[in-house]
Scaffold this active site. Sequence first.
Site, PDB file in Angstrom:
ATOM      1  N   LEU A   1       0.852  -1.430   0.002  1.00 36.76           N
ATOM      2  CA  LEU A   1       0.037   0.033   0.073  1.00 36.76           C
ATOM      3  C   LEU A   1       1.023   1.418  -0.006  1.00 36.76           C
ATOM      4  CD1 LEU A   1      -2.134  -2.272   1.125  1.00 36.76           C
ATOM      5  CD2 LEU A   1      -3.075  -0.337   2.349  1.00 36.76           C
TER       6      LEU A   1
ATOM      7  N   TYR B   1       1.529   9.918 -10.455  1.00 35.96           N
ATOM      8  CA  TYR B   1       0.773   9.091  -9.413  1.00 35.96           C
ATOM      9  C   TYR B   1       0.066   8.053 -10.651  1.00 35.96           C
ATOM     10  CZ  TYR B   1      -2.439   7.202  -6.086  1.00 35.96           C
ATOM     11  OH  TYR B   1      -3.588   6.198  -5.303  1.00 35.96           O
TER      12      TYR B   1
ATOM     13  N   LYS C   1       1.238   4.487 -10.752  1.00 36.27           N
ATOM     14  CA  LYS C   1       0.322   3.241 -10.478  1.00 36.27           C
ATOM     15  C   LYS C   1      -0.109   2.419 -11.895  1.00 36.27           C
ATOM     16  CE  LYS C   1      -0.692   3.555  -6.132  1.00 36.27           C
ATOM     17  NZ  LYS C   1      -0.360   2.674  -5.119  1.00 36.27           N
TER      18      LYS C   1
ATOM     19  N   ARG D   1      -7.738  15.721   0.053  1.00 36.30           N
ATOM     20  CA  ARG D   1      -8.905  15.271  -0.507  1.00 36.30           C
ATOM     21  C   ARG D   1     -10.142  15.440  -0.489  1.00 36.30           C
ATOM     22  NH1 ARG D   1      -6.948   8.646   0.035  1.00 36.30           N
ATOM     23  NH2 ARG D   1      -5.227   9.339   1.610  1.00 36.30           N
TER      24      ARG D   1
END
Length: 318
Positions: free
Chosen positions: A79, A151, A155, A192
């Site tokens: 993670l 990002y 990923k 966020r």
Amino acid sequence: MARNYQSRKRILVTGGAGFLGSHLIDRLLERGDEVVCVDNLFTGTKRNIEHLHSNPRFEFMRHDVCFPLYVEVDEIYNLACPASPIHYQHDPVQTTKTSVIGAINMLGLAKRLKCKIFQASTSEVYGDPHVHPQTEDYWGNVNPIGIRSCYDEGKRCAETLFFDYHRQLGLEVKVARIFNTYGPRMHPADGRVVSNFIMQALKDEPITLYGDGSQTRSFCYRDDLVEGFLRLMDTAPDFAGPVNIGNPNEFTIRELAELVIELTGSRSTLDYRPLPQDDPMQRQPNITVARDKLGWEPKVQLREGLERTIDYFRDFVS
């Protein structure tokens, strides 16, 4: 070889001091496993795991996954990576390194141990999608040179590595594509949308919306997401994913802001700003694969999850 001399599993969780990692560790310990938590504390915090230090089955290691790690475990959950724009854009080169080199190091460890490994991927692999809702067979619409690319593409590359290790070396891998997730232990300043809105509302500050607020997101509560992780890890060895893990109920950002204002009793107003570069206009998972392969779907709906999250964030507001 993977350890097999006792029934209790020893499990490595990278990014374990983060929002999702710490909740995953709670679940693993609750079911009786031993956990090695690895985190460099760039975005994770000791506060998230301080309640675990007296547990004899918990071990914390401060370590950056960009460097090789030598431990003996039965399973790996990878993670480790900053997951909010404000954090992953702070040091984009390091973000890409964490996604790619970190994946290589963890896959190398899993190869040596012959153990299965889980990758926390993201709905950002779909970019600003032309397919709605997003299914796992959609290849995405991603800008490879934008401010979010460190990002998004990091990923995507990590997924490539996982599936190549699976095909070429027979490694057992599990890849989950995480959609917007929220809940207690989110960082109050992670940028966020849920944490932003709640903190602004609790302070009676204007709530910042980008664009006209019509862009959509789907919000999954942290407990539901962790349950999806565990169920994916327990699937048959020949099932690698990827699997969308998220709540398919879709809300506009304005609807979210209005609900947060209602639940906090805030006097906040709405403050509209220009839309950031490459910010996706739609994000909604198709979870057919999760339902069919995992027997999973979310149970906690937005109002209930927000109430729990707001209670947690009240401690950060004086």
